[in-house]
Design a protein around this motif. Structure first.
Motif, PDB file in Angstrom:
ATOM      1  N   MET A  81       0.837  -1.177   0.000  1.00  0.00           N
ATOM      2  CA  MET A  81       0.000   0.000   0.000  1.00  0.00           C
ATOM      3  C   MET A  81       0.883   1.242   0.000  1.00  0.00           C
ATOM      4  SD  MET A  81      -2.894   0.986   2.785  1.00  0.00           S
ATOM      5  CE  MET A  81      -2.204   2.203   3.893  1.00  0.00           C
ATOM      6  N   SER A  82       0.606   2.171  -0.892  1.00  0.00           N
ATOM      7  CA  SER A  82       1.355   3.426  -0.945  1.00  0.00           C
ATOM      8  C   SER A  82       0.470   4.590  -0.528  1.00  0.00           C
ATOM      9  CB  SER A  82       1.868   3.702  -2.360  1.00  0.00           C
ATOM     10  OG  SER A  82       2.867   2.785  -2.702  1.00  0.00           O
ATOM     11  N   THR A  83       1.034   5.494   0.239  1.00  0.00           N
ATOM     12  CA  THR A  83       0.339   6.698   0.673  1.00  0.00           C
ATOM     13  C   THR A  83       1.199   7.896   0.311  1.00  0.00           C
ATOM     14  OG1 THR A  83      -0.631   5.489   2.524  1.00  0.00           O
ATOM     15  CG2 THR A  83      -0.680   7.896   2.647  1.00  0.00           C
ATOM     16  N   VAL A  84       0.580   8.896  -0.303  1.00  0.00           N
ATOM     17  CA  VAL A  84       1.309  10.096  -0.701  1.00  0.00           C
ATOM     18  C   VAL A  84       0.995  11.214   0.281  1.00  0.00           C
ATOM     19  CG1 VAL A  84       1.660  11.804  -2.518  1.00  0.00           C
ATOM     20  CG2 VAL A  84       1.243   9.413  -3.128  1.00  0.00           C
ATOM     21  N   LEU A  85       2.062  11.812   0.803  1.00  0.00           N
ATOM     22  CA  LEU A  85       1.943  12.962   1.702  1.00  0.00           C
ATOM     23  C   LEU A  85       2.442  14.195   0.962  1.00  0.00           C
ATOM     24  CD1 LEU A  85       3.451  11.383   4.943  1.00  0.00           C
ATOM     25  CD2 LEU A  85       1.044  11.471   4.268  1.00  0.00           C
ATOM     26  N   LYS A  86       1.623  15.223   0.887  1.00  0.00           N
ATOM     27  CA  LYS A  86       1.980  16.466   0.214  1.00  0.00           C
ATOM     28  C   LYS A  86       2.538  17.429   1.255  1.00  0.00           C
ATOM     29  CE  LYS A  86       1.435  19.194  -3.518  1.00  0.00           C
ATOM     30  NZ  LYS A  86       2.086  18.955  -4.788  1.00  0.00           N
ATOM     31  N   ALA A  87       3.715  17.997   0.963  1.00  0.00           N
ATOM     32  CA  ALA A  87       4.373  18.944   1.873  1.00  0.00           C
ATOM     33  C   ALA A  87       4.688  20.217   1.085  1.00  0.00           C
ATOM     34  CB  ALA A  87       5.642  18.342   2.454  1.00  0.00           C
ATOM     35  N   PHE A 117      10.281   4.602   1.380  1.00  0.00           N
ATOM     36  CA  PHE A 117       9.717   5.878   0.956  1.00  0.00           C
ATOM     37  C   PHE A 117      10.427   6.418  -0.280  1.00  0.00           C
ATOM     38  CE2 PHE A 117      13.427   6.781   3.348  1.00  0.00           C
ATOM     39  CZ  PHE A 117      13.967   7.917   2.793  1.00  0.00           C
ATOM     40  N   GLN A 118       9.800   7.406  -0.912  1.00  0.00           N
ATOM     41  CA  GLN A 118      10.403   8.177  -1.992  1.00  0.00           C
ATOM     42  C   GLN A 118      10.049   9.639  -1.737  1.00  0.00           C
ATOM     43  OE1 GLN A 118       7.895   5.667  -3.242  1.00  0.00           O
ATOM     44  NE2 GLN A 118       9.538   4.237  -2.782  1.00  0.00           N
ATOM     45  N   VAL A 119      11.019  10.522  -1.960  1.00  0.00           N
ATOM     46  CA  VAL A 119      10.793  11.954  -1.804  1.00  0.00           C
ATOM     47  C   VAL A 119      10.890  12.606  -3.177  1.00  0.00           C
ATOM     48  CG1 VAL A 119      11.574  14.082  -0.685  1.00  0.00           C
ATOM     49  CG2 VAL A 119      11.867  11.902   0.482  1.00  0.00           C
ATOM     50  N   SER A 120       9.929  13.477  -3.496  1.00  0.00           N
ATOM     51  CA  SER A 120       9.959  14.216  -4.751  1.00  0.00           C
ATOM     52  C   SER A 120       9.888  15.703  -4.455  1.00  0.00           C
ATOM     53  CB  SER A 120       8.790  13.829  -5.643  1.00  0.00           C
ATOM     54  OG  SER A 120       8.723  14.700  -6.763  1.00  0.00           O
ATOM     55  N   LEU A 121      11.003  16.395  -4.675  1.00  0.00           N
ATOM     56  CA  LEU A 121      11.021  17.843  -4.487  1.00  0.00           C
ATOM     57  C   LEU A 121      10.149  18.513  -5.541  1.00  0.00           C
ATOM     58  CD1 LEU A 121      12.041  20.381  -3.070  1.00  0.00           C
ATOM     59  CD2 LEU A 121      14.102  20.257  -4.481  1.00  0.00           C
ATOM     60  N   THR A 173       6.206   9.730  -0.636  1.00  0.00           N
ATOM     61  CA  THR A 173       5.372   8.545  -0.815  1.00  0.00           C
ATOM     62  C   THR A 173       5.874   7.463   0.127  1.00  0.00           C
ATOM     63  OG1 THR A 173       5.034   9.121  -3.138  1.00  0.00           O
ATOM     64  CG2 THR A 173       4.516   6.858  -2.486  1.00  0.00           C
ATOM     65  N   ILE A 174       4.972   6.972   0.953  1.00  0.00           N
ATOM     66  CA  ILE A 174       5.305   5.943   1.940  1.00  0.00           C
ATOM     67  C   ILE A 174       4.723   4.624   1.467  1.00  0.00           C
ATOM     68  CG2 ILE A 174       5.091   5.231   4.356  1.00  0.00           C
ATOM     69  CD1 ILE A 174       6.557   7.931   3.925  1.00  0.00           C
ATOM     70  N   ASP A 175       5.566   3.600   1.377  1.00  0.00           N
ATOM     71  CA  ASP A 175       5.111   2.255   1.046  1.00  0.00           C
ATOM     72  C   ASP A 175       5.079   1.457   2.341  1.00  0.00           C
ATOM     73  OD1 ASP A 175       4.970   2.702  -1.757  1.00  0.00           O
ATOM     74  OD2 ASP A 175       7.135   2.496  -1.874  1.00  0.00           O
ATOM     75  N   GLY A 176       3.872   1.165   2.818  1.00  0.00           N
ATOM     76  CA  GLY A 176       3.776   0.414   4.055  1.00  0.00           C
ATOM     77  C   GLY A 176       2.402   0.522   4.688  1.00  0.00           C
ATOM     78  N   CYS A 177       2.316   0.011   5.880  1.00  0.00           N
ATOM     79  CA  CYS A 177       1.058  -0.072   6.614  1.00  0.00           C
ATOM     80  C   CYS A 177       0.673   1.282   7.224  1.00  0.00           C
ATOM     81  CB  CYS A 177       1.184  -1.110   7.725  1.00  0.00           C
ATOM     82  SG  CYS A 177       2.430  -0.661   8.953  1.00  0.00           S
ATOM     83  N   ASP A 178      -0.488   1.297   7.870  1.00  0.00           N
ATOM     84  CA  ASP A 178      -0.966   2.523   8.510  1.00  0.00           C
ATOM     85  C   ASP A 178       0.003   3.022   9.573  1.00  0.00           C
ATOM     86  OD1 ASP A 178      -3.221   2.527   6.926  1.00  0.00           O
ATOM     87  OD2 ASP A 178      -4.513   1.599   8.435  1.00  0.00           O
ATOM     88  N   LYS A 179       0.641   2.095  10.272  1.00  0.00           N
ATOM     89  CA  LYS A 179       1.606   2.495  11.308  1.00  0.00           C
ATOM     90  C   LYS A 179       2.799   3.208  10.674  1.00  0.00           C
ATOM     91  CE  LYS A 179       4.067   0.899  15.322  1.00  0.00           C
ATOM     92  NZ  LYS A 179       5.366   0.388  15.491  1.00  0.00           N
ATOM     93  N   VAL A 239       2.735   4.952   7.899  1.00  0.00           N
ATOM     94  CA  VAL A 239       2.254   6.277   7.488  1.00  0.00           C
ATOM     95  C   VAL A 239       2.172   7.205   8.690  1.00  0.00           C
ATOM     96  CG1 VAL A 239       0.304   7.543   6.495  1.00  0.00           C
ATOM     97  CG2 VAL A 239       1.031   5.372   5.477  1.00  0.00           C
ATOM     98  N   ALA A 240       1.674   6.699   9.808  1.00  0.00           N
ATOM     99  CA  ALA A 240       1.575   7.506  11.028  1.00  0.00           C
ATOM    100  C   ALA A 240       2.970   7.935  11.489  1.00  0.00           C
ATOM    101  CB  ALA A 240       0.860   6.731  12.127  1.00  0.00           C
ATOM    102  N   THR A 241       3.936   7.018  11.415  1.00  0.00           N
ATOM    103  CA  THR A 241       5.316   7.340  11.776  1.00  0.00           C
ATOM    104  C   THR A 241       5.869   8.423  10.856  1.00  0.00           C
ATOM    105  OG1 THR A 241       5.692   5.102  12.626  1.00  0.00           O
ATOM    106  CG2 THR A 241       7.647   6.398  12.037  1.00  0.00           C
ATOM    107  N   ALA A 242       5.609   8.296   9.561  1.00  0.00           N
ATOM    108  CA  ALA A 242       6.090   9.277   8.586  1.00  0.00           C
ATOM    109  C   ALA A 242       5.485  10.654   8.861  1.00  0.00           C
ATOM    110  CB  ALA A 242       5.756   8.826   7.174  1.00  0.00           C
ATOM    111  N   LYS A 243       4.194  10.695   9.165  1.00  0.00           N
ATOM    112  CA  LYS A 243       3.538  11.974   9.474  1.00  0.00           C
ATOM    113  C   LYS A 243       4.160  12.607  10.710  1.00  0.00           C
ATOM    114  CE  LYS A 243      -1.033  11.096   7.508  1.00  0.00           C
ATOM    115  NZ  LYS A 243      -2.447  10.880   7.829  1.00  0.00           N
ATOM    116  N   GLU A 244       4.430  11.788  11.706  1.00  0.00           N
ATOM    117  CA  GLU A 244       5.046  12.279  12.941  1.00  0.00           C
ATOM    118  C   GLU A 244       6.444  12.842  12.657  1.00  0.00           C
ATOM    119  OE1 GLU A 244       6.573  10.156  16.954  1.00  0.00           O
ATOM    120  OE2 GLU A 244       4.468   9.789  16.447  1.00  0.00           O
ATOM    121  N   ILE A 245       7.203  12.142  11.836  1.00  0.00           N
ATOM    122  CA  ILE A 245       8.547  12.599  11.464  1.00  0.00           C
ATOM    123  C   ILE A 245       8.455  13.938  10.744  1.00  0.00           C
ATOM    124  CG2 ILE A 245      10.483  12.158   9.889  1.00  0.00           C
ATOM    125  CD1 ILE A 245      10.109   9.143  10.625  1.00  0.00           C
TER     126      ILE A 245
END
Length: 65
Positions: A1-7, A30-34, A40-46, A48-54
């Motif tokens: 599962m991939s989740t995209v976080l927009k920053a 993960f992959q970062v696109s400037l 983009t986080i490849d992984g479970c909900d946990k 994604v939550a860790t990535a958001k916290e970071i």
């Protein structure tokens, strides 16, 4: 599962370096696109939550897209 976080406040290669370092230390897949200002986080909900916290700890506001 991939989740995209927009920053929208990711502006430079230094931002990418900081994000890459922190995500790597957390052991995330993960992959970062400037160009797209995304992480983009490849992984479970946990993962994604860790990535958001970071991202929050680094001072980036993120929105899941």
């Amino acid at each position: 599962m991939s989740t995209v976080l927009k920053a929208e406040d990711m502006h430079c290669e230094k931002c990418v370096e900081r994000i890459t370092k922190a995500m790597t230390e957390a052991g995330l897949d993960f992959q970062v696109s400037l160009a797209d200002k995304t992480v983009t986080i490849d992984g479970c909900d946990k993962c994604v939550a860790t990535a958001k916290e970071i991202m929050d700890d680094l001072g980036f506001d993120v929105v899941e897209v």
